[in-house]
Design a protein around this motif. Structure first.
Motif, short mmCIF file in Angstrom:
data_model
loop_
_atom_site.label_atom_id
_atom_site.label_comp_id
_atom_site.label_asym_id
_atom_site.label_seq_id
_atom_site.Cartn_x
_atom_site.Cartn_y
_atom_site.Cartn_z
N ILE A 112 0.83 -1.20 0.00
CA ILE A 112 0.00 0.00 0.00
C ILE A 112 0.87 1.26 0.00
O ILE A 112 2.06 1.21 0.35
N ASP A 113 0.26 2.36 -0.39
CA ASP A 113 0.92 3.66 -0.33
C ASP A 113 0.60 4.32 1.01
O ASP A 113 -0.52 4.21 1.51
N ILE A 114 1.59 5.00 1.56
CA ILE A 114 1.48 5.62 2.89
C ILE A 114 1.81 7.11 2.81
O ILE A 114 2.75 7.51 2.11
N ASP A 115 1.05 7.90 3.53
CA ASP A 115 1.41 9.30 3.78
C ASP A 115 1.94 9.39 5.20
O ASP A 115 1.23 9.03 6.16
N ARG A 116 3.19 9.84 5.32
CA ARG A 116 3.74 10.11 6.65
C ARG A 116 3.31 11.52 7.04
O ARG A 116 3.60 12.48 6.32
N VAL A 117 2.62 11.66 8.15
CA VAL A 117 2.06 12.95 8.54
C VAL A 117 2.48 13.29 9.98
O VAL A 117 2.87 12.41 10.75
N ASN A 118 2.38 14.58 10.32
CA ASN A 118 2.62 14.96 11.70
C ASN A 118 1.32 14.83 12.48
O ASN A 118 0.29 14.43 11.94
N GLU A 119 1.34 15.16 13.75
CA GLU A 119 0.16 14.93 14.59
C GLU A 119 -0.99 15.87 14.25
O GLU A 119 -2.12 15.66 14.71
N ASP A 120 -0.72 16.88 13.43
CA ASP A 120 -1.78 17.77 12.96
C ASP A 120 -2.33 17.34 11.60
O ASP A 120 -3.21 18.01 11.06
N GLY A 121 -1.80 16.24 11.05
CA GLY A 121 -2.29 15.73 9.78
C GLY A 121 -1.58 16.29 8.56
O GLY A 121 -1.94 15.96 7.43
N LYS A 122 -0.56 17.11 8.75
CA LYS A 122 0.18 17.67 7.62
C LYS A 122 1.10 16.61 7.03
O LYS A 122 1.84 15.95 7.75
N ILE A 123 1.04 16.45 5.72
CA ILE A 123 1.88 15.44 5.06
C ILE A 123 3.34 15.87 5.11
O ILE A 123 3.71 16.95 4.66
N LEU A 124 4.17 14.99 5.67
CA LEU A 124 5.61 15.23 5.75
C LEU A 124 6.36 14.53 4.62
O LEU A 124 7.36 15.04 4.13
N LYS A 125 5.84 13.38 4.23
CA LYS A 125 6.53 12.60 3.19
C LYS A 125 5.55 11.60 2.59
O LYS A 125 4.74 11.00 3.31
N LYS A 126 5.61 11.43 1.29
CA LYS A 126 4.79 10.42 0.60
C LYS A 126 5.65 9.18 0.37
O LYS A 126 6.62 9.23 -0.37
N GLU A 127 5.29 8.11 1.03
CA GLU A 127 6.05 6.86 0.94
C GLU A 127 5.20 5.84 0.19
O GLU A 127 4.46 5.06 0.81
N TYR A 128 5.33 5.86 -1.12
CA TYR A 128 4.45 5.07 -1.98
C TYR A 128 5.17 3.82 -2.47
O TYR A 128 6.09 3.89 -3.28
N MET A 129 4.72 2.67 -1.98
CA MET A 129 5.32 1.41 -2.43
C MET A 129 5.06 1.17 -3.91
O MET A 129 5.82 0.45 -4.56
N SER A 130 4.01 1.76 -4.45
CA SER A 130 3.69 1.56 -5.87
C SER A 130 4.76 2.13 -6.78
O SER A 130 4.80 1.80 -7.97
N ARG A 131 5.66 2.94 -6.25
CA ARG A 131 6.77 3.45 -7.06
C ARG A 131 7.69 2.32 -7.51
O ARG A 131 8.44 2.47 -8.47
N TYR A 132 7.63 1.21 -6.81
CA TYR A 132 8.55 0.10 -7.09
C TYR A 132 7.84 -1.05 -7.81
O TYR A 132 8.37 -2.16 -7.87
N LYS A 133 6.68 -0.81 -8.37
CA LYS A 133 5.89 -1.89 -8.97
C LYS A 133 6.55 -2.49 -10.20
O LYS A 133 6.21 -3.60 -10.61
N SER A 134 7.49 -1.78 -10.83
CA SER A 134 8.15 -2.32 -12.02
C SER A 134 9.27 -3.30 -11.69
O SER A 134 9.78 -3.99 -12.58
N LEU A 135 9.65 -3.39 -10.40
CA LEU A 135 10.72 -4.30 -10.02
C LEU A 135 10.25 -5.75 -10.10
O LEU A 135 9.12 -6.08 -9.74
N GLY A 136 11.13 -6.62 -10.56
CA GLY A 136 10.86 -8.04 -10.49
C GLY A 136 11.02 -8.52 -9.06
O GLY A 136 11.57 -7.82 -8.20
#
Length: 254
Positions: A112-136
């Motif tokens: 799954i894709d994850i948004d890393r957020v602070n305690e106020d809900g502000k997105i700090l980093k987009k950690e998307y596993m789908s970026r690696y979908k082309s890997l064998g």
């Protein structure tokens, strides 16, 4: 309908466990169960969970002596009845469409894709596993072994049958208990896929264990990696060679 089991280890989570529970109850897909494993909390986390369980029979709680998040997850797995297992940290929340997205899949492992957020809900980093979908598969395993891509347990949903048929468990290591688990999952999975949208909010707290920086975070895992490779991997043959020669080690993978 497919049933989904969410497993949530809990340790002194009284200040934020309710928002995790509410995010479960807000799922648009109704056929789920949640297993909260109270890992020796000394606050009132257990009482809070029980108060919700009284009014929602999908919520279950186990209480155990403090043994760490890895063994708490194992305790949850032993009680699970769902086709898919989802792991959630007690201070995180999931989006309402997570389970609905998951039941449309049929792979052994679903990242799954994850948004890393602070305690106020502000997105700090987009950690998307789908970026690696082309890997064998071979490259995906190698990248996860070395930490080139994330391997946390919350980043994937897993078919319960894959875990049970291959006796895959989390370890009791304080740091990295999810790395060995993820390695074995991918080694044994026949198929894997991706939910290409952020369905999980990983809430970055200042005192979170995940913020701890180690000079060599893989040093303590090296002996376990070595054991798995020695017992399930033919030196020089690669993971594909491993699959052909040692199908019995991963539940009959061909």
């Amino acid at each position: 309908m497919k049933k989904i089991t969410a497993i949530i280890p809990v340790y002194n989570a009284a200040s934020y466990i309710e928002r995790c529970i509410v995010s479960l109850q807000s799922q648009s897909y109704p056929d789920w169960e949640a297993i909260f494993v109270d890992d020796g909390s000394v606050d009132n986390s257990y009482d809070i969970i029980c108060s919700y369980a009284k009014n929602d029979d999908r919520i279950n709680v186990i209480r155990q002596m403090n043994a760490g998040a890895g063994l708490a997850r194992n305790a949850g797995i032993s009680k699970a009845t769902g086709e898919y297992l989802v792991f959630i940290d007690s201070d995180d929340i999931i989006r309402p469409d997570y389970f609905q997205e998951l039941i449309n899949r049929n792979e052994d492992v679903v990242f799954i894709d994850i948004d890393r957020v602070n305690e106020d809900g502000k997105i700090l980093k987009k950690e998307y596993m789908s970026r690696y979908k082309s890997l064998g598969k071979d490259d995906f395993i190698r990248y996860q072994m070395t930490g080139a891509i994330p391997w946390g347990g919350v980043r994937k949903a897993v078919k319960r049958n894959l875990i049970e048929s291959n006796n895959i468990q989390f370890t009791s290591d304080i740091v990295g208990e999810e790395a060995l688990y993820s390695f074995q999952l991918l080694l044994c999975a026949k198929t894997y896929g991706f939910i290409e949208k952020p369905v999980y909010h990983y809430i970055q707290r200042e005192q979170s264990l995940s913020r701890t920086k180690l000079e060599d975070p893989y040093a303590m895992l090296a002996p376990s990696y070595e054991h798995i490779i020695d017992t399930q991997y033919i030196t020089g043959g690669g993971f594909q060679h491993h699959k052909r020669r040692h199908a019995h080690s991963c539940g009959g993978v061909n």
